[in-house]
Design an enzyme around this catalytic site. Sequence first.
Site, PDB file in Angstrom:
ATOM      1  N   TYR A 147       1.848  -1.509  -4.024  1.00  0.00           N
ATOM      2  CA  TYR A 147       0.569  -2.230  -3.880  1.00  0.00           C
ATOM      3  C   TYR A 147       0.829  -3.478  -3.061  1.00  0.00           C
ATOM      4  CZ  TYR A 147      -3.514  -5.059  -5.312  1.00  0.00           C
ATOM      5  OH  TYR A 147      -4.638  -5.842  -5.326  1.00  0.00           O
ATOM      6  N   ASP A 242       7.471  -6.261   1.399  1.00  0.00           N
ATOM      7  CA  ASP A 242       6.516  -7.007   0.580  1.00  0.00           C
ATOM      8  C   ASP A 242       7.286  -7.535  -0.641  1.00  0.00           C
ATOM      9  OD1 ASP A 242       3.252  -6.337  -0.917  1.00  0.00           O
ATOM     10  OD2 ASP A 242       4.717  -7.938  -1.227  1.00  0.00           O
ATOM     11  N   LYS A 277       2.969 -15.294  -5.311  1.00  0.00           N
ATOM     12  CA  LYS A 277       3.355 -15.525  -6.716  1.00  0.00           C
ATOM     13  C   LYS A 277       4.278 -16.750  -6.873  1.00  0.00           C
ATOM     14  CE  LYS A 277       2.590 -10.659  -7.822  1.00  0.00           C
ATOM     15  NZ  LYS A 277       1.425 -10.591  -8.727  1.00  0.00           N
TER      16      LYS A 277
END
Length: 440
Positions: A147, A242, A277
């Site tokens: 994702y 990612d 994050k």
Amino acid sequence: MPKPVRVRSREAFERACRVIPGGVNSPARAFGAVGGQPLVMARGKGAYLYDVDGNEYVDYVGSWGPLILGHCPPKVMQAVEEALHEGSTFGAPTERETELAELIIDALPSVEMVRMVSSGTEASMAAIRLARGFTGRDMIVKFAGCYHGHVDSLLVQAGSSATTLGVPNSPGVPAGCTRDTLCLQYNDVQGIRDAFEVHGDRIAGVILEPIVGNMGLVWPTREFLAELRRLTDKHGSLLIYDEVMTGFRVAYGGAQQVFKSLGWDDIGLPDLTVLGKIVGGGLPVGAYGGRADVMRKVSPSGPVFQAGTLSGNPLAMAAGIATLKQLRDHPPYARLEQITARLCDGLAERARKLGISHQIQRAGSMWTLFFAAEPVTDYRSALQADTRRFARFFWAMMDRGIYLPCSQFEAAFVSAAHSDPDIARTLDAAEQAFAEIASA
Ligand code: KE4
């Protein structure tokens, strides 16, 4: 065992549902996979969350990854407070943006320049646009189970073969947005070979989670990563890691540092890295960076447009800087490895004693307990997990004060604030929870 009282949480959530779709500002929080209602949280402190009824939970979600230092880490709080009194946003360059960029570049050898945005989604979206702009090509390869945020062109169904072009998996995504997206199976070396055989000179970039958190925790094989690097080099495509979840999580230098420490020198480095994050220390930050010759194509130094009112926001920069400095100067990674291993070994031992099929897969302080008989290596094997059993375990742990991710297909996180007693408390709860579900 008496269930915790959650009257205020229920009322607060019902009120939220009247004005916010599903009562949440992100579906990951909606408990759709486990049933019941999400708990409405009032505050966090260290390793703990407290709901609006005052119930305490040992928190293994950590806001889905950012809180590697736990809730309200003092130095991060202090840094944000100081920044706040200077002003919350200016819409002009500030030194904190440069300082965070320099910290990221120092941590990740593959990153020579970096651009701040406000979420991981924005960072992935921009990285893909940049890969397309840099190569002049349109096709992007992603992998089922990975994702990268709610980027239109990445909301595609898992392809059936290396030549099955993307079909949207959400209403509202036009077919044209995914027509140039190939969705392959993670760890499938032949699959990427076939894809490059057929489309090689049309592929702008390949994006993947180098260690996956979003189908539950799944490791790549060295061969898979090495072949991705070989084929992208051969065909002039960009390789995009990612590391929104793994960056500064599995090591200070992210998955790239872990692979180097494993001696996986043949996998090379990515051309671009996506971050989020932890890099924002709990405030909204995303970032993308990599090769200087690629990054210089980003506006205004180059023609690939990308912008954002609150990109590089001073408060978020302050949180990110304080977090990365804490991680750099007082690395928690050895202790996180040790206490997370103790937690995961203890969970496995208790499940095994009761004959419960399980796989515990971990990378540093990121882990997933799969209720599955076989190791999980890709999305197809992840889907073999017993999600009903996971849901029962989730609530059995919640009712004993342990807050786990509300989906079998997510990673859980241990923070530097988790103590040995917290691990012991979690294992005691798990012993009872396993017994409860084994008899169900
Ligand atoms: P955000 O736009 O949510 O900041 O980042 C998107 C993203 C990109 N890349 C990876 C590897 C990610 O894990 C994420 C976001 N992760 C989810 C949880 N798996 C965030 C939780 C949520 O969506 O509320």
